[in-house]
Write a protein that holds these residues in place. Structure first.
Motif, mmCIF file in Angstrom:
data_model
loop_
_atom_site.group_PDB
_atom_site.id
_atom_site.type_symbol
_atom_site.label_atom_id
_atom_site.label_comp_id
_atom_site.label_asym_id
_atom_site.label_seq_id
_atom_site.Cartn_x
_atom_site.Cartn_y
_atom_site.Cartn_z
ATOM 1 N N LYS A 144 0.829 -1.211 0.000
ATOM 2 C CA LYS A 144 0.000 0.000 0.000
ATOM 3 C C LYS A 144 0.861 1.257 0.000
ATOM 4 C CE LYS A 144 -3.926 2.135 2.356
ATOM 5 N NZ LYS A 144 -4.897 2.004 3.480
ATOM 6 N N GLU A 145 1.967 1.216 0.711
ATOM 7 C CA GLU A 145 2.858 2.377 0.783
ATOM 8 C C GLU A 145 3.438 2.728 -0.592
ATOM 9 O OE1 GLU A 145 5.825 1.372 3.615
ATOM 10 O OE2 GLU A 145 4.466 1.444 5.349
ATOM 11 N N LEU A 146 3.539 1.737 -1.460
ATOM 12 C CA LEU A 146 4.127 1.957 -2.779
ATOM 13 C C LEU A 146 3.093 2.149 -3.884
ATOM 14 C CD1 LEU A 146 7.045 -0.630 -2.732
ATOM 15 C CD2 LEU A 146 7.313 1.811 -3.173
ATOM 16 N N PHE A 147 1.962 1.440 -3.774
ATOM 17 C CA PHE A 147 1.050 1.359 -4.921
ATOM 18 C C PHE A 147 -0.334 1.968 -4.698
ATOM 19 C CE2 PHE A 147 4.022 -2.261 -5.402
ATOM 20 C CZ PHE A 147 4.567 -1.925 -6.633
ATOM 21 N N SER A 148 -0.571 2.596 -3.585
ATOM 22 C CA SER A 148 -1.877 3.219 -3.355
ATOM 23 C C SER A 148 -1.976 4.557 -4.089
ATOM 24 C CB SER A 148 -2.109 3.440 -1.860
ATOM 25 O OG SER A 148 -1.227 4.428 -1.366
ATOM 26 N N ALA A 149 -3.168 5.133 -4.107
ATOM 27 C CA ALA A 149 -3.389 6.409 -4.799
ATOM 28 C C ALA A 149 -2.571 7.538 -4.180
ATOM 29 C CB ALA A 149 -4.871 6.756 -4.769
ATOM 30 N N ALA A 152 3.634 8.334 -3.629
ATOM 31 C CA ALA A 152 4.385 9.196 -4.550
ATOM 32 C C ALA A 152 4.933 8.394 -5.731
ATOM 33 C CB ALA A 152 5.518 9.882 -3.806
ATOM 34 N N TYR A 153 5.318 7.162 -5.472
ATOM 35 C CA TYR A 153 5.865 6.335 -6.553
ATOM 36 C C TYR A 153 4.856 6.161 -7.674
ATOM 37 C CZ TYR A 153 7.671 2.229 -9.030
ATOM 38 O OH TYR A 153 8.106 1.369 -10.008
ATOM 39 N N MET A 154 3.606 5.879 -7.339
ATOM 40 C CA MET A 154 2.572 5.706 -8.363
ATOM 41 C C MET A 154 2.243 7.021 -9.054
ATOM 42 S SD MET A 154 1.343 2.578 -8.967
ATOM 43 C CE MET A 154 3.122 2.367 -9.258
#
Length: 239
Positions: A144-149, A152-154
């Motif tokens: 979730k920290e990487l791929f949620s809305a 920042a990465y997403m």
């Protein structure tokens, strides 16, 4: 209209399903055995669009426990899509595509530590590889920290995926225009070789023969007129 797909509890979809979904604008471009059938620009367009779809899918996830398998499978499909995009950029001579891919690799490299914690390795060439054991056991909160809305990465990935797709679309449109121009030029050359005039009429050999015969008859009539009227009696005519 929302792009979110609502999946019932207990329903598990494979990474292949998600990959096909990401490549819905060009399904065959998402198939390894079919990719060689497309031009580099066509692949760039398909990969850019697919990566945008992947980002939309991931950022719409709720990362709940009952969607555990689907979340991981959609990330696996994201990895394949991401790698495809780097591949099409690497085989292109277009500087805009190359620049977008390079910037995206730099962004992903910034998150290599976070990705490593969920079993995703950032390779030296910028591509991604999943490590099965850690990938399947890592806590969903880390995903979730990487791929949620809100991640920042997403958000940053989405920006460059959009640029990549837009450039691919422009290149494909340019290719299609050049192809159409070549077809038109070939058609024009073929018409000229067949003897087609600018008005579209073609003179056949019979037409040419008929024209010559008419000229001879006309000349004969003129000569008869001269002789019968006496005007040309003292004139030597050489025919």
């Amino acid at each position: 209209m929302s792009n979110t797909a609502y999946i019932g509890s207990g329903t598990t979809l494979s990474s292949k399903y998600y990959l096909r979904s990401f490549y819905r604008s060009n399904r065959e471009a998402g198939t390894s055995s079919k990719r060689r059938e497309f031009s580099g620009n066509q692949l760039a367009l398909a990969d850019g669009r697919a990566l945008r779809q992947a980002v939309r899918r991931l950022t719409s996830s709720d990362f709940s426990d009952d969607q555990d398998a689907n979340t991981r499978n959609s990330v696996l499909a994201y990895i394949q899509t991401y790698n495809n995009m780097l591949s099409s950029a690497g085989s292109s001579s277009d500087r805009t595509l190359e620049r977008s891919a390079k910037q995206l690799k730099n962004i992903t490299s910034e998150y290599s530590s976070e990705l490593d914690k969920i079993g995703i390795t950032v390779n030296d060439d910028g591509t991604l590889t999943s490590r099965t054991t850690l990938f399947e056991s890592a806590d969903l909160s880390k995903f979730k920290e990487l791929f949620s809305a809100d991640a920042a990465y997403m958000q940053r990935t989405s920006t460059y995926a959009k640029r990549f797709a837009s450039r691919g679309e422009a290149l494909v449109a340019s290719d299609n225009n050049r192809l159409m121009q070549k077809k038109n030029a070939a058609a024009t050359g073929s018409s000229a070789a067949d003897g087609t005039t600018t008005s579209g009429a073609t003179e056949s050999p019979d037409d040419a023969t008929a024209t010559t015969a008419a000229q001879i008859v006309s000349q004969s009539l003129d000569l008869d007129t001269l002789l019968n009227t006496g005007i040309g009696k003292n004139i030597n005519l050489i025919l």
